[in-house]
Design an enzyme around this catalytic site. Sequence first.
Site, PDB file in Angstrom:
ATOM      1  N   TYR A  66     -12.399  87.419   6.761  1.00  0.00           N
ATOM      2  CA  TYR A  66     -11.279  88.244   6.329  1.00  0.00           C
ATOM      3  C   TYR A  66     -10.456  88.633   7.553  1.00  0.00           C
ATOM      4  CZ  TYR A  66     -13.975  88.846   1.986  1.00  0.00           C
ATOM      5  OH  TYR A  66     -14.689  88.634   0.822  1.00  0.00           O
ATOM      6  N   PHE A 215     -13.496  90.159  -7.971  1.00  0.00           N
ATOM      7  CA  PHE A 215     -12.305  90.232  -8.829  1.00  0.00           C
ATOM      8  C   PHE A 215     -12.632  90.973 -10.128  1.00  0.00           C
ATOM      9  CE2 PHE A 215     -10.207  86.174  -6.921  1.00  0.00           C
ATOM     10  CZ  PHE A 215      -9.929  86.882  -5.764  1.00  0.00           C
ATOM     11  N   GLY A 219      -8.379  90.254  -9.882  1.00  0.00           N
ATOM     12  CA  GLY A 219      -7.977  89.670  -8.609  1.00  0.00           C
ATOM     13  C   GLY A 219      -6.474  89.489  -8.512  1.00  0.00           C
ATOM     14  N   THR A 221      -4.592  87.893 -10.435  1.00  0.00           N
ATOM     15  CA  THR A 221      -3.943  87.941 -11.761  1.00  0.00           C
ATOM     16  C   THR A 221      -4.566  89.102 -12.526  1.00  0.00           C
ATOM     17  OG1 THR A 221      -5.564  86.323 -12.582  1.00  0.00           O
ATOM     18  CG2 THR A 221      -3.446  85.475 -11.831  1.00  0.00           C
TER      19      THR A 221
END
Length: 290
Positions: A66, A215, A219, A221
């Site tokens: 990340y 998610f 997430g 969407t």
Amino acid sequence: MTTSTLSLPGGTWALGDLTVTRFGYGAMQLAGPGVMGPPPDPDAARAVLRTAVDLGITHLDTSDAYGPRTTNELIRQVLHPYPDHLVIATKVGATRDAQGGWPTARRPADLRRQVHENLESLGVDRLDLVDLRMGDAQGPRAGSLAEAFGTLVELQREGLVRHLGLSNVTADQVTEARGIGRVVCVQNMYNLAHRHDDALVDALAADGIAYVPFFPLGGFTPLQADALADVAARLGATRTAVALAWLLRRSPNTLLIPGTSSTAHLRENVAGAGLVLSDDDVAELDGIAG
């Protein structure tokens, strides 16, 4: 003052010999856009980490990929030396490229390098929990994980890793890994609208293994469903609260790691996950997945 972990929604769960709050925090959103580079507001990112610990959260999910390194270095800057009760889970099995992609990196040498990078960026001698990320950006992919998971078991025997988990895997891969070493958690995409792992969630619960849905709110969407909106309106709650509360109620082994870069949203998520759903609410929500 730190909030008692018992007051967090869902109580606690045992990851091997480590006890964590079922409501955790996922640090991915602390990196910049596309999970690349530093956060737009570093002070706000640091404040989120401090707030998470102050609220009593004892389960942080991160990865050296990340940023890369961004979230791990933020965690170290803000929280090191770490409280004894804080459990930091990280992932290996993928790296980052200049375009922001997530190329797989699961050869033994790759995994050893990633474990050592996580040790360095987090500033620890042993990682609490390492998840092996399989599959790709489209989801799990069939295939053996024996060599990769076996490498992590070797690193565990060397004292560099305390516990092992899996991420983005099929049920068959979970079975294969459990034949090689102890698995304390499985982290897959799962939420109200994506219920493909229903059978796996139940099987893991029966064996005392945590299931960590990534998610949880959809997430990239966000979850959109009439039933979700209807239940939220009826309860005077947000759709986020309903979705998180449903996950906590779904099974006692589900551990939540919703991410945010806002302290206000973090507090809202914690409060929302404590929403009480009736059997009728759950039945209506269960229809979302079709």
